[in-house]
Structure formats: structure tokens, C-alpha cells
Enzyme design. Structure first.
Site, PDB file in Angstrom:
ATOM      1  N   ASP A  31       0.808  -0.769  -0.261  1.00  0.00           N
ATOM      2  CA  ASP A  31       0.092  -0.022   0.126  1.00  0.00           C
ATOM      3  C   ASP A  31       1.045   1.283   0.345  1.00  0.00           C
ATOM      4  O   ASP A  31       2.157   1.349   0.287  1.00  0.00           O
ATOM      5  CB  ASP A  31      -1.333   0.087   0.988  1.00  0.00           C
ATOM      6  CG  ASP A  31      -1.490   0.704   0.704  1.00  0.00           C
ATOM      7  OD1 ASP A  31      -2.281   1.373   0.200  1.00  0.00           O
ATOM      8  OD2 ASP A  31      -2.905   0.884   2.198  1.00  0.00           O
ATOM      9  N   GLY A  32       0.235   2.146  -0.676  1.00  0.00           N
ATOM     10  CA  GLY A  32       0.568   4.093  -0.163  1.00  0.00           C
ATOM     11  C   GLY A  32       1.267   4.305  -2.027  1.00  0.00           C
ATOM     12  O   GLY A  32       2.235   5.434  -1.534  1.00  0.00           O
ATOM     13  N   TRP A  36       3.269   8.022  -2.206  1.00  0.00           N
ATOM     14  CA  TRP A  36       4.260   7.741  -3.009  1.00  0.00           C
ATOM     15  C   TRP A  36       3.698   9.179  -4.508  1.00  0.00           C
ATOM     16  O   TRP A  36       4.902   9.976  -4.263  1.00  0.00           O
ATOM     17  CB  TRP A  36       4.753   7.211  -2.901  1.00  0.00           C
ATOM     18  CG  TRP A  36       6.491   7.040  -3.645  1.00  0.00           C
ATOM     19  CD1 TRP A  36       7.408   7.202  -2.835  1.00  0.00           C
ATOM     20  CD2 TRP A  36       6.789   7.270  -4.666  1.00  0.00           C
ATOM     21  NE1 TRP A  36       8.150   7.416  -3.313  1.00  0.00           N
ATOM     22  CE2 TRP A  36       8.001   6.917  -4.535  1.00  0.00           C
ATOM     23  CE3 TRP A  36       6.075   7.560  -6.074  1.00  0.00           C
ATOM     24  CZ2 TRP A  36       9.233   7.697  -5.977  1.00  0.00           C
ATOM     25  CZ3 TRP A  36       7.173   7.599  -7.382  1.00  0.00           C
ATOM     26  CH2 TRP A  36       8.824   7.676  -6.629  1.00  0.00           C
ATOM     27  N   ARG A  44      -1.026   9.191  -9.914  1.00  0.00           N
ATOM     28  CA  ARG A  44      -0.884   7.971  -9.154  1.00  0.00           C
ATOM     29  C   ARG A  44       0.024   6.200 -10.072  1.00  0.00           C
ATOM     30  O   ARG A  44      -0.008   5.796  -9.192  1.00  0.00           O
ATOM     31  CB  ARG A  44      -2.389   7.261  -8.958  1.00  0.00           C
ATOM     32  CG  ARG A  44      -2.741   8.259  -8.167  1.00  0.00           C
ATOM     33  CD  ARG A  44      -4.440   8.138  -7.358  1.00  0.00           C
ATOM     34  NE  ARG A  44      -4.432   6.620  -6.306  1.00  0.00           N
ATOM     35  CZ  ARG A  44      -4.077   6.250  -5.538  1.00  0.00           C
ATOM     36  NH1 ARG A  44      -4.333   7.541  -4.940  1.00  0.00           N
ATOM     37  NH2 ARG A  44      -4.314   5.596  -5.379  1.00  0.00           N
ATOM     38  N   HIS A  48       1.909   3.198  -9.294  1.00  0.00           N
ATOM     39  CA  HIS A  48       2.005   2.325  -9.274  1.00  0.00           C
ATOM     40  C   HIS A  48       3.539   1.672 -10.085  1.00  0.00           C
ATOM     41  O   HIS A  48       3.715   0.213  -9.762  1.00  0.00           O
ATOM     42  CB  HIS A  48       0.892   1.293  -9.732  1.00  0.00           C
ATOM     43  CG  HIS A  48      -0.470   2.365  -9.455  1.00  0.00           C
ATOM     44  ND1 HIS A  48      -0.439   1.281  -8.077  1.00  0.00           N
ATOM     45  CD2 HIS A  48      -1.200   2.994  -9.772  1.00  0.00           C
ATOM     46  CE1 HIS A  48      -1.573   1.931  -7.589  1.00  0.00           C
ATOM     47  NE2 HIS A  48      -2.098   2.578  -8.550  1.00  0.00           N
ATOM     48  N   GLU A  78     -12.342  -4.413  -4.000  1.00  0.00           N
ATOM     49  CA  GLU A  78     -12.746  -3.824  -3.756  1.00  0.00           C
ATOM     50  C   GLU A  78     -12.004  -1.853  -4.617  1.00  0.00           C
ATOM     51  O   GLU A  78     -12.618  -1.282  -5.136  1.00  0.00           O
ATOM     52  CB  GLU A  78     -12.853  -3.162  -2.546  1.00  0.00           C
ATOM     53  CG  GLU A  78     -13.905  -3.993  -1.219  1.00  0.00           C
ATOM     54  CD  GLU A  78     -13.065  -5.336  -0.454  1.00  0.00           C
ATOM     55  OE1 GLU A  78     -11.831  -5.982  -0.906  1.00  0.00           O
ATOM     56  OE2 GLU A  78     -14.161  -5.909  -0.915  1.00  0.00           O
ATOM     57  N   LEU A 142      11.305 -20.379  -4.760  1.00  0.00           N
ATOM     58  CA  LEU A 142      10.004 -19.473  -3.657  1.00  0.00           C
ATOM     59  C   LEU A 142       8.765 -19.509  -4.446  1.00  0.00           C
ATOM     60  O   LEU A 142       8.511 -19.527  -6.125  1.00  0.00           O
ATOM     61  CB  LEU A 142      10.981 -18.150  -4.174  1.00  0.00           C
ATOM     62  CG  LEU A 142       9.101 -17.180  -3.815  1.00  0.00           C
ATOM     63  CD1 LEU A 142       8.693 -16.381  -2.055  1.00  0.00           C
ATOM     64  CD2 LEU A 142       9.911 -15.876  -4.115  1.00  0.00           C
ATOM     65  N   ARG A 211       2.494  -4.495   6.221  1.00  0.00           N
ATOM     66  CA  ARG A 211       1.929  -3.679   5.733  1.00  0.00           C
ATOM     67  C   ARG A 211       2.431  -2.909   5.226  1.00  0.00           C
ATOM     68  O   ARG A 211       2.997  -2.479   6.606  1.00  0.00           O
ATOM     69  CB  ARG A 211       0.043  -3.594   5.716  1.00  0.00           C
ATOM     70  CG  ARG A 211      -0.940  -2.572   5.152  1.00  0.00           C
ATOM     71  CD  ARG A 211      -1.792  -2.190   5.463  1.00  0.00           C
ATOM     72  NE  ARG A 211      -2.410  -1.393   4.384  1.00  0.00           N
ATOM     73  CZ  ARG A 211      -3.863  -1.445   4.073  1.00  0.00           C
ATOM     74  NH1 ARG A 211      -4.722  -2.429   4.764  1.00  0.00           N
ATOM     75  NH2 ARG A 211      -4.661  -0.508   3.146  1.00  0.00           N
ATOM     76  N   GLU A 230       2.072 -13.117  12.677  1.00  0.00           N
ATOM     77  CA  GLU A 230       2.512 -11.944  13.486  1.00  0.00           C
ATOM     78  C   GLU A 230       2.190 -10.920  12.257  1.00  0.00           C
ATOM     79  O   GLU A 230       2.788 -10.571  11.140  1.00  0.00           O
ATOM     80  CB  GLU A 230       4.017 -12.011  13.132  1.00  0.00           C
ATOM     81  CG  GLU A 230       4.108 -12.955  14.242  1.00  0.00           C
ATOM     82  CD  GLU A 230       3.564 -13.342  15.493  1.00  0.00           C
ATOM     83  OE1 GLU A 230       3.136 -12.102  16.287  1.00  0.00           O
ATOM     84  OE2 GLU A 230       3.614 -14.309  16.654  1.00  0.00           O
TER      85      GLU A 230
HETATM   86  C1  IPE Z   1      -5.823  -2.804  -0.323  1.00  0.00           C
HETATM   87  O1  IPE Z   1      -5.302  -1.263  -0.474  1.00  0.00           O
HETATM   88  C2  IPE Z   1      -5.019  -3.544  -1.697  1.00  0.00           C
HETATM   89  C3  IPE Z   1      -3.861  -3.904  -1.290  1.00  0.00           C
HETATM   90  C4  IPE Z   1      -2.749  -3.236  -1.108  1.00  0.00           C
HETATM   91  C5  IPE Z   1      -3.861  -4.149  -2.804  1.00  0.00           C
HETATM   92  P1  IPE Z   1      -6.388  -0.577  -0.396  1.00  0.00           P
HETATM   93  O2  IPE Z   1      -5.356   1.059  -0.294  1.00  0.00           O
HETATM   94  O3  IPE Z   1      -7.434  -0.272  -1.280  1.00  0.00           O
HETATM   95  O4  IPE Z   1      -7.125  -0.399   0.968  1.00  0.00           O
HETATM   96  P2  IPE Z   1      -8.046   0.910   2.041  1.00  0.00           P
HETATM   97  O5  IPE Z   1      -8.806   1.273   0.946  1.00  0.00           O
HETATM   98  O6  IPE Z   1      -6.927   1.899   2.323  1.00  0.00           O
HETATM   99  O7  IPE Z   1      -8.528   0.227   2.867  1.00  0.00           O
HETATM  100  C1  IPE Z   2      -1.984  -0.008  -3.482  1.00  0.00           C
HETATM  101  O1  IPE Z   2      -1.522   1.057  -3.280  1.00  0.00           O
HETATM  102  C2  IPE Z   2      -2.190  -0.161  -4.794  1.00  0.00           C
HETATM  103  C3  IPE Z   2      -3.127  -0.933  -4.442  1.00  0.00           C
HETATM  104  C4  IPE Z   2      -4.579  -0.342  -3.819  1.00  0.00           C
HETATM  105  C5  IPE Z   2      -3.940  -1.238  -5.773  1.00  0.00           C
HETATM  106  P1  IPE Z   2      -2.393   2.434  -2.601  1.00  0.00           P
HETATM  107  O2  IPE Z   2      -2.971   2.498  -4.885  1.00  0.00           O
HETATM  108  O3  IPE Z   2      -3.607   1.897  -2.588  1.00  0.00           O
HETATM  109  O4  IPE Z   2      -1.664   3.656  -2.531  1.00  0.00           O
HETATM  110  P2  IPE Z   2      -2.122   4.544  -1.883  1.00  0.00           P
HETATM  111  O5  IPE Z   2      -3.020   4.327  -0.198  1.00  0.00           O
HETATM  112  O6  IPE Z   2      -4.183   5.566  -2.151  1.00  0.00           O
HETATM  113  O7  IPE Z   2      -1.365   5.517  -1.401  1.00  0.00           O
HETATM  114 MG    MG Z   3      -4.414   2.490  -0.507  1.00  0.00          MG
END
Ligand code: IPE
Ligand code: IPE
Ligand code: MG
Length: 266
Positions: A31-32, A36, A44, A48, A78, A142, A211, A230
Site C-alpha cells: 500500500d501507499g 508516494w 498515481r 504503481h 474492492e 519460491l 503492510r 504476526e
Molecule cells: C489494499 O489497499 C489493497 C491492496 C494493497 C491491493 P487499499 O488502498 O485498497 O486499502 P484501503 O482502501 O485503504 O483499505
Molecule cells: C496500493 O497503493 C496499490 C493498490 C491498491 C492497487 P494505493 O493505490 O492504495 O496507494 P494509496 O493508499 O492511495 O497511497
Molecule cells: Mg491504499
């Protein structure tokens, strides 16, 4: 929240010693990426791309240190709520990844698997995905399991549906009841039966969940399988997540005592 060590105080002690077990199965919520990119005034989709590059190094690291299985949350059930241009960029990135990483996976003896529902994934992405899965299927290092269009609740619903369909078939039902030596069909339902119908039934439960991106939630990821994992959360955004952070998470894992409801050993 973990404090990630700075360059100068990085713990460089070996993580693979006879006393310190490497987690067999690590799951990561990547995530993030969006934040970033937004911080840098970039689209965005660029986040990715950079997140995917960061993860390539983590996969290599996991293969090298002898992790058996790495499950990465790439796209949730989602995530279809995102705007169309971002969805297109993500699907395109997945397709490119499947093509470009083939040689690296072969070189590193990595076996690819994908968990999630196949519906809604564009056919060209599925085609490249299937090619990579079949090309790498005999690799013995792996196992890399990518969660794509994955949600834990849909997975459990699919498992329940499979079980009901199986047990509604009179021949199947009779065979299963005789094998298990039970006279009541409801006696067939147990944890093992449900586990056996999950997408990655052969996988041991994850030992460690990581995470990135600062949130401390599961976002519908492996709810059944993470029962005793964990959990390691970090503010580091996915594109900034390095093999050193990954090793830090493993060191932290090695310091945990896993009791599974029992008592500690001392
Ligand atoms: C969780 O991240 C799904 C993935 C990393 C693929 P999201 O950005 O979708 O999660 P929420 O919406 O913040 O819970
Ligand atoms: C995680 O990064 C990748 C996917 C969910 C596809 P995000 O796209 O959720 O990045 P943030 O959380 O908006 O920073
Ligand atoms: Mg996210």
C-alpha cells in the site's frame, strides 16, 4: 508502528541461522503507491510503476533467503471502485509485469500462482498471466502468489459454494461420508474441509504479514489464513520499501514468541 532503522543503525546480523527460523510464508499488503506519487506531483499510475519496481527487489530477496512462499496483495476486489484511468493503468502494468518478469522468474527458480476471481480481469491480462503460470509451474524455489481481484470474503463464499455443490451430488456425498466414516452430512464440515477449498489450499498459513503505507487494517486480505500471523505495519510507502526493510520485518518476526493460545516456554 515500527521505527525503521536509519542507514547508520541498520542491524546487519544474519537472519538465517539455525536458531532463527525464516518465516515459511510471508504475506504483504502493498500500500501507499498513490500517496508516494501524489507527494511528488506525479500521477498515481507512476506510483504503481515505482511500487512494482520496489517489489521486484523484495521478491528476489525472499527467494534468496529461502522463504517458501510470498503472497502479495496487488489488487483487491474492492479496488474496482477506482477511476477508470487508474484501473486501465493497473491492468496494463499487470500485463507488462507478467511478460517482463518471465525471464527473471525462470532465472530465480520462482513459481508463479495467482489467487482471486478471474472475472472482470481483461482477457489479454489473463492470457499473459496464464502463460507465466504455466512456464514457471515446475520451478521449485519460491512460490510467488499474487492476489489479483482478490477478496477474502469472496474467497470464503466461493469455498462454501464449492462445498455445497460437492455435497449436493449424491454420489460424491456418499463417498465422502463413507471415507470419513460419518452418518450425518453435517459432520463432514470442519476447518480442514473449508481450508481445502480456499484458492491456495496447498499453502501453509502466513507466518508474517507486512503492510506498507501506514494503515493498520487487513482490507479483506486472507482473513481466514492470517488467524495466527504476526502483523508488522510500517509507514514506509510501497515504492520506498527496500530489501533492508523486509529483513527488518523478518528480524522482528524472529523476536516474537508464538503461543497459539498456549503458554510460553519459560
Ligand atoms: C489494499 O489497499 C489493497 C491492496 C494493497 C491491493 P487499499 O488502498 O485498497 O486499502 P484501503 O482502501 O485503504 O483499505
Ligand atoms: C496500493 O497503493 C496499490 C493498490 C491498491 C492497487 P494505493 O493505490 O492504495 O496507494 P494509496 O493508499 O492511495 O497511497
Ligand atoms: Mg491504499
Amino acid at each position: 508502528m515500527k521505527d525503521i532503522p536509519q542507514k547508520d543503525d541498520v542491524d546487519s546480523s544474519p537472519i538465517a541461522t539455525p536458531q532463527k527460523s525464516i518465516p515459511r510464508h510471508i504475506a504483504i499488503i502493498l500500500d501507499g503507491n498513490g500517496r508516494w506519487a501524489q507527494k511528488r506531483g506525479l500521477p498515481r499510475s507512476e506510483g504503481h510503476i515505482r511500487g512494482s519496481s520496489a517489489i521486484e527487489k523484495i521478491i528476489e530477496e525472499a527467494a534468496q533467503i529461502g522463504v517458501e512462499r510470498l503472497t502479495l496483495y496487488c489488487f483487491s476486489s474492492e479496488n474496482w471502485k477506482r477511476p477508470k484511468p487508474e484501473l486501465d493503468a493497473l491492468m496494463n502494468l499487470l500485463k507488462t509485469y507478467m511478460i517482463e518478469q518471465r525471464a527473471t522468474m525462470m532465472k530465480n527458480n520462482i513459481r508463479l500462482r495467482v489467487i482471486g476471481r478471474r472475472n472482470r480481469i481483461p482477457i489479454d491480462v489473463l492470457t499473459e498471466m496464464d502463460k507465466t503460470i504455466s512456464l514457471t509451474s515446475a520451478n521449485s524455489g519460491l512460490t510467488l502468489s499474487l492476489a489479483i481481484n482478490y477478496g477474502s470474503r469472496p474467497e470464503i463464499a466461493d469455498a462454501v459454494r464449492d462445498i455445497v455443490v460437492e455435497l449436493l451430488d449424491p454420489e460424491n456425498r456418499a463417498k465422502k461420508m463413507s471415507l470419513a466414516n460419518v452418518s450425518n452430512v453435517s459432520d463432514l464440515i470442519d476447518e480442514n474441509y473449508i481450508s481445502s477449498k480456499l484458492y491456495d489450499a496447498e499453502a501453509p498459513d502466513p507466518d508474517l504479514l507486512i503492510r506498507t503505507g501506514g494503515e493498520q487494517r487487513l482490507s479483506n486480505f486472507l482473513l481466514w489464513q492470517l488467524s495466527y500471523a504476526e502483523l508488522w505495519f510500517t509507514d514506509i510507502l510501497c515504492p520506498d520499501f527496500t530489501p533492508e526493510h523486509f529483513r527488518e520485518a523478518i528480524r522482528w518476526y524472529q523476536s516474537r514468541e508464538r503461543r497459539y493460545g498456549g503458554l510460553n516456554k519459560n
